[in-house]
Enzyme design. Structure first.
Site, PDB file in Angstrom:
ATOM      1  N   CYS A 195       0.837  -1.206   0.000  1.00 34.40           N
ATOM      2  CA  CYS A 195       0.000   0.000   0.000  1.00 34.40           C
ATOM      3  C   CYS A 195       0.868   1.250   0.000  1.00 34.40           C
ATOM      4  CB  CYS A 195      -0.925  -0.027   1.205  1.00 34.40           C
ATOM      5  SG  CYS A 195      -1.863   1.495   1.381  1.00 34.40           S
ATOM      6  N   CYS A 253      -0.415   4.119   2.155  1.00 36.45           N
ATOM      7  CA  CYS A 253      -0.250   3.949   3.606  1.00 36.45           C
ATOM      8  C   CYS A 253       1.197   4.205   4.012  1.00 36.45           C
ATOM      9  CB  CYS A 253      -0.591   2.517   4.037  1.00 36.45           C
ATOM     10  SG  CYS A 253      -2.068   1.847   3.312  1.00 36.45           S
ATOM     11  N   ASP A 254       2.134   3.706   3.228  1.00 35.06           N
ATOM     12  CA  ASP A 254       3.525   3.650   3.690  1.00 35.06           C
ATOM     13  C   ASP A 254       4.498   4.523   2.904  1.00 35.06           C
ATOM     14  OD1 ASP A 254       2.726   1.761   5.558  1.00 35.06           O
ATOM     15  OD2 ASP A 254       2.874   0.155   4.090  1.00 35.06           O
TER      16      ASP A 254
END
Ligand code: NDP
Length: 315
Positions: free
Chosen positions: A136, A139-140
């Site tokens: 992701c 997300c990261d």
């Protein structure tokens, strides 16, 4: 075990689940929706959604899901945290176990459990989970500002993630196993024209290495060909974008699925082979997998649920 009886149970909270909840709520079915592992579904891990009708400037994935959730709530959908852990669809009312300790007995079931990111299956992906390996980018990606990252895959997701990461990282390798990208033309162009993205065609990743996290990847170019080449490249982050697995496991004993696990429904309808059980969104869609098609099938599922309940005299 605690047992609760409902008329309409929706499992899953992507565009399919929330749209089903909007329609079922407006039809007075008092739907109960369990959000599952990833409330809001896959779109909560995406950046801008540019192709959902009604947003000429685009909208962020998490905002779109927040809006759909609020809209479902406005019409009385009972939205809850919880994961469906088992099912018994042998006869109506159907039984769904939530978090292993609560049973919902429902006259109609709308399965909108979506799909989950796939991994290559390398031991190193597990070894470096949370230490440089991610599925992701949204997300990261933040952790890789001014660093070098790799994205594996050649579809729209991979291109989208590569472009997103290129906005943060100093360099992005897009590792593609075929000699071409499968992504849509517009995404291909954006990738090709991005100065920070280098596409490595005909490359496979065979491993990762590093002391305290990912520091590099082992690559094979033109695997199995006479001019096969093996080498390593330093990278700080390794992102998977190679597709998804439908979340249908707990329903498989009762429903037909294809070889990948997508639930098979009547053509153009969300009806499964069990009356009163419907499947909507990515869990039943190997072809389109779009937010708008998922929302459309969620709408159809709720309409079918309402008709089923009405025909049975249950509403
Ligand atoms: P896709 O199935 O379209 O693409 C998966 C990619 O991963 C392919 O390039 C595939 O290679 C590659 N791949 C699969 N397994 C491996 C492996 N073991 N090793 C190396 N590479 C592998 O998945 P996406 O998630 O990209 O897209 C899913 C759907 O969602 C598509 O319909 C897409 O159009 C849509 N989508 C739309 C977006 C938008 O419109 N904004 C954004 C994101 C997705 P190969 O080609 O060789 O099979």
């Amino acid at each position: 075990m605690e047992i609760e009886k409902v008329k309409c149970l929706i499992v899953g909270s992507g565009p399919a689940g929330y749209t089903a909840a909007i329609y079922a709520g407006r039809a007075n079915l008092s739907p109960v929706l369990y959000e599952g592992l990833q409330p809001g579904g896959q779109l909560t891990t995406t950046t801008d959604v540019e192709n959902f009708p009604g947003y000429p400037e685009g909208i962020s994935g998490p905002q779109l899901m927040e809006d759909l959730r609020a809209q479902a709530g406005r019409f009385g959908a009972d939205i809850r945290f919880g994961i469906a852990t088992a099912s018994d669809l042998s006869k109506a009312p159907y039984k769904i176990t939530i978090d292993g300790d609560k049973e919902i007995e429902t006259e109609t079931l709308i399965i909108a459990t979506g799909a989950t990111a796939k991994y290559l299956g390398l031991d190193d992906e597990k070894k470096y989970a949370g230490m440089g390996v991610s599925a992701c980018a949204t997300c990261d990606g933040f952790f890789y500002r001014k660093k070098v990252v790799a994205v594996v895959g050649g579809g729209d997701t991979a291109c989208e993630e590569a472009i997103y990461l290129a906005g943060l990282a100093s360099k992005v390798y897009l590792v593609v196993r075929k000699p071409y990208l499968r992504a849509s033309k517009i995404m291909q162009e954006r990738v090709r024209n991005h100065e920070k993205i280098e596409v490595l065609f005909e490359h496979n990743v065979t491993g990762l290495f590093g002391e305290n996290g990912v520091e590099g990847m082992s690559l094979v170019k033109r695997w199995g060909e006479p001019d096969e080449e093996r080498y390593t490249l330093p990278v700080d982050g390794f992102f998977l974008a190679i597709g998804h697995k439908p979340n249908s496991d707990i329903f498989k004993p009762y429903l037909d699925t294809d070889e990948v696990g997508y639930i098979i429904t009547t053509p153009d309808k969300p009806c499964t082979k069990i009356p009163g059980v419907f499947a909507a969104g990515d869990v039943a869609d190997p072809h389109y997998r779009q937010a708008i098609t998922a929302a459309g099938s969620g709408c159809k599922a709720a309409i079918e649920a309402e008709r089923y309940l009405s025909e049975k005299g249950l509403i």
